[in-house]
Design an enzyme around this catalytic site. Structure first.
Site, short mmCIF file in Angstrom:
data_model
loop_
_atom_site.label_atom_id
_atom_site.label_comp_id
_atom_site.label_asym_id
_atom_site.label_seq_id
_atom_site.Cartn_x
_atom_site.Cartn_y
_atom_site.Cartn_z
N GLU A 267 -34.37 4.04 31.72
CA GLU A 267 -35.08 4.50 32.93
C GLU A 267 -34.10 5.21 33.88
O GLU A 267 -34.45 6.23 34.50
CB GLU A 267 -35.76 3.32 33.64
CG GLU A 267 -36.92 2.71 32.88
CD GLU A 267 -36.52 1.96 31.61
OE1 GLU A 267 -35.40 1.41 31.57
OE2 GLU A 267 -37.34 1.93 30.67
N GLU B 110 -24.47 0.89 30.76
CA GLU B 110 -24.11 2.18 31.38
C GLU B 110 -25.35 2.95 31.82
O GLU B 110 -25.42 4.17 31.74
CB GLU B 110 -23.19 3.00 30.47
CG GLU B 110 -21.87 2.27 30.27
CD GLU B 110 -20.75 3.09 29.72
OE1 GLU B 110 -20.70 4.30 30.01
OE2 GLU B 110 -19.91 2.50 29.02
N GLU C 248 -23.27 -5.92 39.74
CA GLU C 248 -23.25 -7.22 40.42
C GLU C 248 -24.58 -7.91 40.18
O GLU C 248 -25.57 -7.25 39.83
CB GLU C 248 -23.04 -7.01 41.93
CG GLU C 248 -21.72 -6.34 42.25
CD GLU C 248 -21.43 -6.31 43.74
OE1 GLU C 248 -22.24 -6.83 44.54
OE2 GLU C 248 -20.38 -5.75 44.08
N PRO C 249 -24.63 -9.22 40.45
CA PRO C 249 -25.90 -9.93 40.26
C PRO C 249 -27.07 -9.25 40.99
O PRO C 249 -28.17 -9.18 40.47
CB PRO C 249 -25.60 -11.33 40.80
CG PRO C 249 -24.12 -11.49 40.58
CD PRO C 249 -23.52 -10.13 40.78
N ILE D 136 -37.44 -1.55 5.72
CA ILE D 136 -37.22 -1.12 4.33
C ILE D 136 -36.59 -2.26 3.53
O ILE D 136 -36.93 -2.48 2.37
CB ILE D 136 -36.35 0.16 4.31
CG1 ILE D 136 -37.16 1.34 4.88
CG2 ILE D 136 -35.85 0.48 2.90
CD1 ILE D 136 -36.34 2.58 5.20
N TRP E 139 -21.60 -8.85 33.87
CA TRP E 139 -21.77 -8.00 32.69
C TRP E 139 -20.60 -7.02 32.53
O TRP E 139 -20.80 -5.83 32.25
CB TRP E 139 -23.11 -7.24 32.73
CG TRP E 139 -24.23 -8.16 32.40
CD1 TRP E 139 -25.03 -8.81 33.29
CD2 TRP E 139 -24.65 -8.59 31.09
NE1 TRP E 139 -25.91 -9.62 32.60
CE2 TRP E 139 -25.70 -9.50 31.26
CE3 TRP E 139 -24.22 -8.30 29.79
CZ2 TRP E 139 -26.35 -10.12 30.20
CZ3 TRP E 139 -24.86 -8.91 28.73
CH2 TRP E 139 -25.91 -9.80 28.93
N ILE E 140 -19.38 -7.53 32.75
CA ILE E 140 -18.21 -6.66 32.68
C ILE E 140 -17.57 -6.77 31.31
O ILE E 140 -17.13 -7.85 30.89
CB ILE E 140 -17.17 -7.04 33.78
CG1 ILE E 140 -17.84 -7.09 35.16
CG2 ILE E 140 -15.98 -6.07 33.74
CD1 ILE E 140 -18.58 -5.83 35.58
N THR E 141 -17.52 -5.63 30.60
CA THR E 141 -16.89 -5.60 29.28
C THR E 141 -15.40 -5.84 29.42
O THR E 141 -14.74 -5.23 30.28
CB THR E 141 -17.17 -4.25 28.59
OG1 THR E 141 -18.58 -4.05 28.52
CG2 THR E 141 -16.59 -4.21 27.18
#
Ligand code: COS
Length: 387
Positions: A366, A362, A125-126, A335, A154-156
């Site tokens: 941290e 997920e 949630e926020p 590279i 941020w729900i997939t």
């Protein structure tokens, strides 16, 4: 069970062939356009990739967790957005219903999910990200019906899903104790997807807000016991973290494959890049770290299937693999030099943007360190108590 068994090699080859043929050709376009590839859902479901964690009894393909990890790894190797869509649906959408649902809930929701209709997971949630116990979404029970109010972010697959498992506060008990979970269906009054995120990476996956405005949820759609939602979701994330580790591993492998190809094909002052020690040693380090990550991920996957506690192991796998994946992508860009910095020309820059999100979703790195260190001290104290 050995992960070098022929069975797993053959499985990997099968997934790789499908991913190369059906998913890789879309990877650049869906990233650039921020487009969810809805046309992939049926082919993925037909091959069993959208019901991997569910048994055949409920319409799933009943794969082992190790096979599931290999599949997520292989899809992510060519397209991180497809990797996260598959991982979030299987681990976070289907698995809690499979693990905690009633027989009726499993029969009602799993077959459609395994057939390619996505299920989302609403926890964040926020004001409650890393502090998952800080949930503000509220559910109130009256006459066998819960009324939900609040928002998730941020729900997939928030816009594309047909159902979602979500948490809400159901009592004033402090922190995690008063949280319960529910299965909601798209189309119910007051349950709407919100603003889509404009993300750094994984831009071909659907990430959005979810809003609940007086959503009526029948009692039979409560998942598990009242007050048990937080623990269910923590157990769900334990499994999910194996698949995010596998995503990061696949993305890192994609970066290494891209760097090796470039280093073998390009020459500078008479030597192939791959013959220059400055490049060769970086390639060697990338492969070494990826192999170490692979070991952690497969070990956690096998522990899950053996019923051995694996909470710390999935955190090891996710923490290490996501940071290794980011290092590998950054090295690959180095590279490739200018070619690595040009958007859309080589996959390294897309991989770098995608894999960075594996350090966040997920549970941040941290949070993984908190899970690991709490497990460590708990085990130490248990040893002390026994002696
Ligand atoms: N499995 C089972 N139970 C678990 C558990 C797990 N993996 N983790 C915690 N619990 C239990 C604890 O044992 C404790 O139980 P009791 O109350 O019976 O003692 C309860 O849940 C509360 O646990 P804890 O006190 O550790 O909760 P905290 O509020 O301190 O939070 C962290 C713990 C930080 C680990 C948790 O909030 C977390 O994982 N946050 C990150 C969330 C996340 O990953 N978000 C991403 C969303 S998906 S994109």
């Amino acid at each position: 069970m050995n992960f070098w068994d022929k069975k797993y090699q053959e499985f990997r080859e099968k997934v790789r062939a499908f991913a190369e043929e059906r998913v890789a050709p879309l990877a650049v376009e869906i990233d650039e356009q921020q487009r969810f590839p809805i046309e992939l859902m049926k082919p993925l479901a037909d091959e069993g990739y959208l019901g991997m964690v569910v048994s055949k009894k409920y319409g799933g393909s009943g794969f082992e967790t190790l096979e599931y990890a290999i599949a997520v790894e292989e899809f992510s190797r060519v397209c991180g957005s497809t990797g996260i869509t598959i991982a979030a649906h299987n681990s976070l959408g289907l698995w809690p219903i499979y693990a905690f649902g009633t027989e009726e809930q499993k029969r009602k929701y799993l077959p459609r999910g395994c057939a390619g209709e996505l299920v989302a997971f609403g926890l964040t949630e926020p004001g409650a990200g890393s502090d998952a116990g800080g949930t503000k979404t509220r559910a109130v029970l009256e006459d066998d019906t819960w009324t939900l109010n609040g928002s998730k972010c941020w729900i997939t697959s928030a816009s594309e899903c047909y159902a979602a498992v979500v948490t809400a506060k159901t009592s004033d008990e402090p922190g995690s104790r008063g949280i319960s979970s529910f299965i909601l269906e798209k189309g119910w009054d007051g349950f709407t997807p919100g603003k889509k995120e404009n993300k750094l990476g994984l831009r071909g996956s659907d990430t959005a807000f979810m809003h609940f405005d007086d959503v009526k949820v029948p009692l039979e759609n409560q998942l598990g016991e009242t007050g048990g939602g937080f623990k269910q979701f923590m157990k769900t994330l334990d499994g999910g973290r194996i698949s995010i580790g596998a995503m990061a591993l696949g993305l890192g492998q994609g970066a290494l494959d891209c760097a090796v190809k470039y280093a073998v094909e390009q020459e500078a002052t008479g030597l192939k890049l791959s013959e220059r020690q400055g490049v060769a040693f970086q390639l060697a380090d990338m492969e070494t770290e990826l192999e170490a990550a692979r070991g952690l991920i497969y070990r956690a996957a096998m522990m899950k299937d053996e019923g051995i506690p694996y909470s710390a192991n999935s955190a090891h796998a996710k923490l290490f693999a996501s940071e290794v994946g980011t290092r590998c992508a950054a090295k690959a860009i180095g590279i490739l030099e200018q070619a690595g910095a040009r958007v859309g020309e080589y996959p390294a820059e897309r991989i770098w943007r995608d894999v960075k999100l594996c350090e966040i979703g997920e549970g941040t790195s941290e949070i993984q360190r908190i899970v690991i260190s709490r497990n460590l001290t708990k085990r130490y104290l248990e040893t002390l108590n026994k002696s």
